[in-house]
Design a protein around this motif. Structure first.
Motif, PDB file in Angstrom:
ATOM      1  N   GLY A 149       7.526   9.453  -2.472  1.00 42.02           N
ATOM      2  CA  GLY A 149       7.215   9.238  -1.070  1.00 42.02           C
ATOM      3  C   GLY A 149       7.830   7.951  -0.558  1.00 42.02           C
ATOM      4  N   ASP A 150       7.626   7.669   0.736  1.00 42.22           N
ATOM      5  CA  ASP A 150       8.121   6.406   1.309  1.00 42.22           C
ATOM      6  C   ASP A 150       7.122   5.276   1.119  1.00 42.22           C
ATOM      7  N   VAL A 151       5.836   5.607   1.225  1.00 40.45           N
ATOM      8  CA  VAL A 151       4.794   4.607   0.945  1.00 40.45           C
ATOM      9  C   VAL A 151       3.700   5.280   0.122  1.00 40.45           C
ATOM     10  N   LEU A 152       2.926   4.428  -0.589  1.00 30.06           N
ATOM     11  CA  LEU A 152       1.781   4.940  -1.350  1.00 30.06           C
ATOM     12  C   LEU A 152       0.547   4.155  -0.919  1.00 30.06           C
ATOM     13  N   ILE A 166      -0.448  -3.251  -7.565  1.00 29.78           N
ATOM     14  CA  ILE A 166       0.028  -4.244  -6.590  1.00 29.78           C
ATOM     15  C   ILE A 166      -0.004  -5.635  -7.213  1.00 29.78           C
ATOM     16  N   ASP A 167      -1.070  -5.911  -7.943  1.00 28.89           N
ATOM     17  CA  ASP A 167      -1.229  -7.243  -8.532  1.00 28.89           C
ATOM     18  C   ASP A 167      -2.013  -7.105  -9.839  1.00 28.89           C
ATOM     19  N   PRO A 168      -1.323  -7.214 -10.967  1.00 26.09           N
ATOM     20  CA  PRO A 168      -2.032  -7.053 -12.252  1.00 26.09           C
ATOM     21  C   PRO A 168      -3.175  -8.051 -12.415  1.00 26.09           C
ATOM     22  N   LYS A 169      -3.125  -9.159 -11.650  1.00 29.55           N
ATOM     23  CA  LYS A 169      -4.202 -10.154 -11.782  1.00 29.55           C
ATOM     24  C   LYS A 169      -5.276  -9.980 -10.710  1.00 29.55           C
ATOM     25  N   LEU A 286       3.461  -0.319  -1.425  1.00 33.94           N
ATOM     26  CA  LEU A 286       2.071  -0.001  -1.788  1.00 33.94           C
ATOM     27  C   LEU A 286       1.096  -0.764  -0.896  1.00 33.94           C
ATOM     28  N   VAL A 287       0.003  -0.120  -0.530  1.00 35.08           N
ATOM     29  CA  VAL A 287      -1.017  -0.782   0.295  1.00 35.08           C
ATOM     30  C   VAL A 287      -2.381  -0.182  -0.060  1.00 35.08           C
ATOM     31  N   LEU A 288      -3.432  -0.965   0.181  1.00 34.79           N
ATOM     32  CA  LEU A 288      -4.800  -0.542  -0.167  1.00 34.79           C
ATOM     33  C   LEU A 288      -5.651  -0.333   1.083  1.00 34.79           C
ATOM     34  N   VAL A 289      -6.584   0.614   0.992  1.00 34.57           N
ATOM     35  CA  VAL A 289      -7.570   0.804   2.072  1.00 34.57           C
ATOM     36  C   VAL A 289      -8.956   1.041   1.442  1.00 34.57           C
ATOM     37  N   GLY A 290      -9.997   0.763   2.216  1.00 33.89           N
ATOM     38  CA  GLY A 290     -11.361   1.084   1.798  1.00 33.89           C
ATOM     39  C   GLY A 290     -11.848   0.227   0.642  1.00 33.89           C
ATOM     40  N   ASP A 291     -12.727   0.847  -0.176  1.00 39.05           N
ATOM     41  CA  ASP A 291     -13.337   0.119  -1.293  1.00 39.05           C
ATOM     42  C   ASP A 291     -12.304  -0.464  -2.248  1.00 39.05           C
ATOM     43  N   ALA A 292     -11.138   0.126  -2.323  1.00 39.24           N
ATOM     44  CA  ALA A 292     -10.109  -0.368  -3.243  1.00 39.24           C
ATOM     45  C   ALA A 292      -9.778  -1.830  -2.964  1.00 39.24           C
ATOM     46  N   VAL A 293      -9.960  -2.257  -1.710  1.00 40.98           N
ATOM     47  CA  VAL A 293      -9.555  -3.625  -1.361  1.00 40.98           C
ATOM     48  C   VAL A 293     -10.719  -4.489  -0.882  1.00 40.98           C
ATOM     49  N   HIS A 294     -11.846  -3.878  -0.497  1.00 40.34           N
ATOM     50  CA  HIS A 294     -12.986  -4.719  -0.067  1.00 40.34           C
ATOM     51  C   HIS A 294     -14.294  -3.987  -0.334  1.00 40.34           C
ATOM     52  N   ALA A 327       4.149  -3.271   9.167  1.00 40.83           N
ATOM     53  CA  ALA A 327       2.893  -2.558   9.432  1.00 40.83           C
ATOM     54  C   ALA A 327       1.801  -3.035   8.475  1.00 40.83           C
ATOM     55  N   PHE A 328       2.147  -3.170   7.185  1.00 39.26           N
ATOM     56  CA  PHE A 328       1.141  -3.587   6.196  1.00 39.26           C
ATOM     57  C   PHE A 328       0.639  -5.002   6.512  1.00 39.26           C
ATOM     58  N   ALA A 329       1.573  -5.890   6.908  1.00 33.81           N
ATOM     59  CA  ALA A 329       1.172  -7.279   7.202  1.00 33.81           C
ATOM     60  C   ALA A 329       0.251  -7.316   8.423  1.00 33.81           C
ATOM     61  N   ALA A 330       0.595  -6.535   9.438  1.00 35.22           N
ATOM     62  CA  ALA A 330      -0.244  -6.524  10.653  1.00 35.22           C
ATOM     63  C   ALA A 330      -1.618  -5.930  10.354  1.00 35.22           C
ATOM     64  N   TYR A 331      -1.627  -4.904   9.518  1.00 28.04           N
ATOM     65  CA  TYR A 331      -2.897  -4.266   9.111  1.00 28.04           C
ATOM     66  C   TYR A 331      -3.786  -5.280   8.382  1.00 28.04           C
TER      67      TYR A 331
END
Ligand SMILES: Cc1cc2nc3c(=O)[nH]c(=O)nc-3n(C[C@H](O)[C@H](O)[C@H](O)COP(=O)(O)OP(=O)(O)OC[C@H]3O[C@@H](n4cnc5c(N)ncnc54)[C@H](O)[C@@H]3O)c2cc1C
Length: 392
Positions: A149-152, A166-169, A286-294, A327-331
């Motif tokens: 795909g173009d984004v995941l 995105i970040d192993p740490k 790659l970008v995160l949404v929902g519980d995956a990120v907060h 888009a990811f940065a603005a999000y």
């Protein structure tokens, strides 16, 4: 047409897919579970701000049609004394209060919309690893298949593997020391609680319930158990939990012990954890949404609603920005402060739910809570959480 791979078919994944589809993207959703479960994941509160997002999708009324409108939370002490009433929505505007629904119903409403839109959703599709090339991202699944795909978009929940891609740490979720155990019951003669949920500060554990018009009680207990991890929690059987809960709530007011005597179906037990600050919300494609990120503990009743807000904001930026990185940065810019505020707020609420064994501690809490709750009923400081509306 750009293509998004969405990992996770919970709340954030399908909602993001619907908005991106509307923006003209090609979308595919991949869900690790084998099939939907009608009572899986118990129930949750969809707050007014989450309902506003569903409204943008045209799904609000469908969701509410099988929900328990719940603008008020009535707080009781372990002796049954009414400590106060807290708005579950904007203070002073109860008609716009939030709604409690079976989680599976929320999933079903989103899934129906996905089917109608012709968006493919694959079950038994567990993401194993991600590979990036200069012009694409490739998702490799546990069954050996690979999709490009173009984004995941990582909508893969609190245990997200996209977060570590995105970040192993990236930080691991922090345990709260509370386990949420819940289920469904039918107590003969128990009256419905229209417009209300009840929260009981039991002597040994916090308990919440509501009774639907058909007599079904939705209930949960927040058991203080700092030593129990995910594996130990899974190892406990429903009977183990019921024995423990009946002991913890034996002396709590009617109908708490009765609800625990008349449980129907399975019990769900979830160690509660949260993520207050994830340094990297996106990297490359790659970008995160929902519980995956907060991930937020359920004590604010906002996790699903935040996931829905992420969906509309991310899709809108992907619709409007020059490229995915902008888009990811603005999000992230739009979403991070609000999401982190809610996670911290829910963490603060948990402090009141952890049970101290000392009688003096309980007496002090019961003496202080009415004062605190009296001001909470007219406290507008949380209104901005509930009144937040994102338009497409
Ligand atoms: C006990 C409990 C009670 C809660 N109560 C409330 C409440 O009242 N109100 C509220 O707003 N929120 C509540 N929450 C929080 C709410 O459930 C979450 O915030 C919300 O579900 C987040 O949606 P999501 O889509 O980000 O994650 P999830 O709903 O967790 O969905 C993630 C999906 O990703 C899938 N997945 C995971 N890994 C992979 C992989 N490798 N490959 C493919 N798929 C994968 C999972 O199977 C899952 O279906 C509660 C949570 C718990 C634990």
């Amino acid at each position: 047409m750009p293509k998004a791979l969405i990992i996770g078919g919970g709340v954030a994944g399908p909602a993001t897919a619907l908005f991106l589809h509307r923006a003209g993207w090609q979308v595919e959703i991949f869900e690790a579970r084998s099939a939907p479960a009608p009572y899986g994941g118990l129930f949750l509160n969809v707050a007014t701000n989450g309902l506003a997002v569903l409204d943008e999708l045209g799904l609000r009324d469908r969701l509410v049609s099988d929900g328990h409108l719940s603008p008020h939370m009535v707080m009781l002490s372990g002796r049954g004394a009414r400590l106060g009433v807290v708005p579950n929505g904007p203070a002073g505007d109860p008609a716009r209060g939030s709604v409690v629904v079976r989680r599976a119903w929320l999933h079903e409403v989103l899934r129906e919309a996905i089917t109608d839109a012709g968006i493919p959703l694959a079950f038994d599709a567990r993401l194993d690893r991600v590979e990036e090339t200069p012009d694409a991202v490739v998702a490799h699944f546990a069954d050996g298949r690979s999709v490009r795909g173009d984004v995941l978009i990582g909508a893969d929940g609190v245990g997200s593997i996209v977060r570590t891609a995105i970040d192993p740490k990236a930080p691991a979720p922090a345990p709260s020391g509370l386990i949420s155990v819940g289920g469904f019951s039918r107590v003969p003669g128990l009256a419905p609680t229209p417009g209300e949920q009840y929260m009981v500060f039991g002597a040994k554990s916090f308990f919440g319930y509501l009774v639907r018009d058909d007599g079904t009680a939705y209930w949960f207990a927040n058991v203080t158990a700092p030593a129990l991890g995910r594996a130990e929690t899974r190892a406990m059987t429903d009977e183990d939990w019921l024995t423990r809960l009946r002991d913890l709530h034996a002396y709590d007011p009617y109908p708490v012990p009765q609800i625990l005597e008349h449980v129907e179906g399975e019990i769900g037990a979830y160690p509660l954890s949260d993520l207050t600050h994830v340094p990297h919300w996106h990297r490359g494609r790659l970008v995160l949404v929902g519980d995956a990120v907060h991930a937020t503990s359920p004590s604010a009743g906002q996790g699903a609603s935040l996931a829905l807000e992420d969906a509309i904001v991310l899709a809108r930026h992907l619709r409007d920005a020059a490229d995915h990185e902008q888009a990811f940065a603005a999000y992230e810019h739009d979403r991070r402060p609000r999401a982190e505020e809610v996670v911290k707020y829910a963490r603060a609420v948990n402090r009141n739910k952890r049970v101290t064994k000392s009688r003096l501690g309980i007496a002090l809490r019961d003496a202080m809570l009415p004062r605190f709750l009296r001001s909470a009923s007219s406290d507008t400081r949380n209104d901005h959480l509930y009144n937040h509306v994102v338009r497409w």
